[in-house]
Structures are given as C-alpha cells and as structure tokens.
Design a protein around this motif. Sequence first.
Motif, PDB file in Angstrom:
ATOM      1  N   ALA A 169      14.567  22.872 144.258  1.00  0.00           N
ATOM      2  CA  ALA A 169      13.296  22.151 144.311  1.00  0.00           C
ATOM      3  C   ALA A 169      12.891  21.659 142.919  1.00  0.00           C
ATOM      4  O   ALA A 169      12.341  20.557 142.765  1.00  0.00           O
ATOM      5  N   ALA A 170      13.182  22.470 141.899  1.00  0.00           N
ATOM      6  CA  ALA A 170      12.886  22.058 140.526  1.00  0.00           C
ATOM      7  C   ALA A 170      13.749  20.860 140.124  1.00  0.00           C
ATOM      8  O   ALA A 170      13.281  19.947 139.425  1.00  0.00           O
ATOM      9  N   LEU A 171      15.004  20.852 140.575  1.00  0.00           N
ATOM     10  CA  LEU A 171      15.873  19.709 140.306  1.00  0.00           C
ATOM     11  C   LEU A 171      15.328  18.431 140.949  1.00  0.00           C
ATOM     12  O   LEU A 171      15.331  17.358 140.335  1.00  0.00           O
ATOM     13  N   ILE A 172      14.876  18.571 142.187  1.00  0.00           N
ATOM     14  CA  ILE A 172      14.309  17.416 142.885  1.00  0.00           C
ATOM     15  C   ILE A 172      13.053  16.931 142.171  1.00  0.00           C
ATOM     16  O   ILE A 172      12.847  15.723 141.981  1.00  0.00           O
ATOM     17  N   ALA A 173      12.204  17.878 141.744  1.00  0.00           N
ATOM     18  CA  ALA A 173      10.964  17.510 141.038  1.00  0.00           C
ATOM     19  C   ALA A 173      11.279  16.779 139.736  1.00  0.00           C
ATOM     20  O   ALA A 173      10.581  15.830 139.360  1.00  0.00           O
ATOM     21  N   ALA A 174      12.342  17.225 139.050  1.00  0.00           N
ATOM     22  CA  ALA A 174      12.724  16.572 137.794  1.00  0.00           C
ATOM     23  C   ALA A 174      13.336  15.199 138.030  1.00  0.00           C
ATOM     24  O   ALA A 174      13.320  14.347 137.137  1.00  0.00           O
ATOM     25  N   SER A 175      13.887  14.980 139.246  1.00  0.00           N
ATOM     26  CA  SER A 175      14.534  13.702 139.557  1.00  0.00           C
ATOM     27  C   SER A 175      13.575  12.690 140.173  1.00  0.00           C
ATOM     28  O   SER A 175      13.852  11.488 140.135  1.00  0.00           O
ATOM     29  N   LEU A 228      12.286   8.390 133.910  1.00  0.00           N
ATOM     30  CA  LEU A 228      12.714   9.780 133.810  1.00  0.00           C
ATOM     31  C   LEU A 228      11.992  10.430 132.650  1.00  0.00           C
ATOM     32  O   LEU A 228      11.980   9.913 131.546  1.00  0.00           O
ATOM     33  N   ILE A 229      11.365  11.579 132.912  1.00  0.00           N
ATOM     34  CA  ILE A 229      10.532  12.246 131.920  1.00  0.00           C
ATOM     35  C   ILE A 229      11.330  13.220 131.061  1.00  0.00           C
ATOM     36  O   ILE A 229      11.174  13.277 129.846  1.00  0.00           O
ATOM     37  N   ILE A 230      12.194  14.018 131.702  1.00  0.00           N
ATOM     38  CA  ILE A 230      12.858  15.116 131.005  1.00  0.00           C
ATOM     39  C   ILE A 230      14.162  14.647 130.377  1.00  0.00           C
ATOM     40  O   ILE A 230      15.052  14.181 131.090  1.00  0.00           O
ATOM     41  N   PRO A 231      14.314  14.768 129.033  1.00  0.00           N
ATOM     42  CA  PRO A 231      15.576  14.386 128.385  1.00  0.00           C
ATOM     43  C   PRO A 231      16.720  15.291 128.838  1.00  0.00           C
ATOM     44  O   PRO A 231      16.534  16.488 129.017  1.00  0.00           O
ATOM     45  N   GLN A 232      17.902  14.698 129.020  1.00  0.00           N
ATOM     46  CA  GLN A 232      19.062  15.450 129.486  1.00  0.00           C
ATOM     47  C   GLN A 232      19.434  16.578 128.528  1.00  0.00           C
ATOM     48  O   GLN A 232      19.846  17.657 128.955  1.00  0.00           O
ATOM     49  N   ASN A 266      23.051  16.995 138.200  1.00  0.00           N
ATOM     50  CA  ASN A 266      22.651  16.346 139.456  1.00  0.00           C
ATOM     51  C   ASN A 266      21.578  15.290 139.219  1.00  0.00           C
ATOM     52  O   ASN A 266      21.486  14.298 139.942  1.00  0.00           O
ATOM     53  N   ILE A 267      20.752  15.533 138.206  1.00  0.00           N
ATOM     54  CA  ILE A 267      19.623  14.633 137.950  1.00  0.00           C
ATOM     55  C   ILE A 267      20.119  13.223 137.655  1.00  0.00           C
ATOM     56  O   ILE A 267      19.508  12.236 138.081  1.00  0.00           O
TER      57      ILE A 267
END
Length: 236
Positions: free
Chosen positions: A51-57, A65-69, A132-133
Amino acid sequence: MSGLVTAITTGITAFSATNIDDIVILTLLFSQVNKTFRSRHIIAGQYLGFAALIAASLPGFFGGLIIPQDWIRLLGLMPIIIGMSSLLKREEDSSEEVTEETEGSCPSVIRSFISPQTCNVAAIAFANGSDNISVYVPLFANSELESLLLILGVFFSLVGVWCYAAYKLTYLPAIAQFLTDNGNTFVPCILVGLGVFIVSENVTWTLLSVISSYLFSFILSFNNQRSSQEQEKLSI
C-alpha cells in the motif's frame, strides 16, 4: 468491455513482472513463523508495504513524482539491519516461554498492523519493491480513473494470492526440509543480500554480501560451540 479486459490484463502483467521476487522473500518469511512471528504479521506487513508503494506511485496519476528514487533505495538498509540482527540473535535459546494470546480476534488483527513484526515485513516489502515505482508511475499516469481503480483492485487481490502461494510453498517436502535445516541462517543472509542489492543494484556486491553473511554466521556458530565446550570442561 475491452477496456475492462485491458485493465485487468495490464494489472496482472504489471504486478507479476514487478513482484515475482516477492514469492521467494515471502516463502522465506513464512518458514520463520513461530509463537511471536505469525502468518498474520507477514500478510499484514505485505499489504502495508505494498500500500505504501502504491501511495508513493499515485502522484504519477496526477502528473508528478514526489519521492526521489535515491531516497527510496536507502530503505534497503532496513533488510540489512534486520538480517544482521537475526544472525546475532539466532544462537539465543529459542525455547523461552511466550505468553499465549488470550484477547479476541479483533484486537489481535489491530495489533498485527502496528506490531514491530508487521512493520519489519512492511519495510522489507517496500524496500524490495522500490523499483516498482518506476513502473507504476507511468502506468498510473496513462490510466483513466476507472482503469486505475481496476488495476489497483487486481494489484491488491494478487498480494493475497502471492501470500497464499508462498505459504503453500513452505509445505513442499524439499523446500520445507531445506528451510527447516537452514532457514535460521539462510533467511538473514538473503535479507542482507536483498538490502545490498536494493542500495547498490549490483549483483556482485549482493553475492559477496550473502557469502560474507554465511561466513559471519559460521564464525558465530563456531565461537558459541567453543564457548559451550569450555564451559562443560570447567563444570567437570
């Protein structure tokens, strides 16, 4: 109708391609189930991490995209810490008594989502799925709202399928025997290797870290056996 089929097919393909390695990790985790680490912790943690992955995507759906890889890769330190901690603790007496749970099922379910065990599994799931993101962001960005909801429904359904498949794999004789004999060492070493791969994305470093973890585990076992023998001689 064609849009529905396309969305479902896309969801199955995208999930399978980006989460095939999770089967291995989940199988290893299910092999470590005991009185304090339950199957519900693994399932809840896997859902929480995914769910956190989905929220980050999801920002990809809104055009950014907010979160840098590079920041996400740092979460690879979590499997390394968990793996090394497990190696250090694996020689401790595992026969200590644990108080049985007597609360109802509802409090147990609630605690599963906030327990340290669940958080550890969620961290591993999120760190292992950080790549995955890069797939989900453009996928979500090119989806209509209806298709996005269908894809997400397929994703979360397949998380349960993955957990069930991994749980069943632990009951195959060959796999079960291997994990029973070597699980306490094999699992922490794989977690360390997984963390190194997430941080560095280098297969060579990953193999070296797994080998180093095995050597470290062997040294620990040798030292513990030597200490036990010395104690026995002194007692005589």
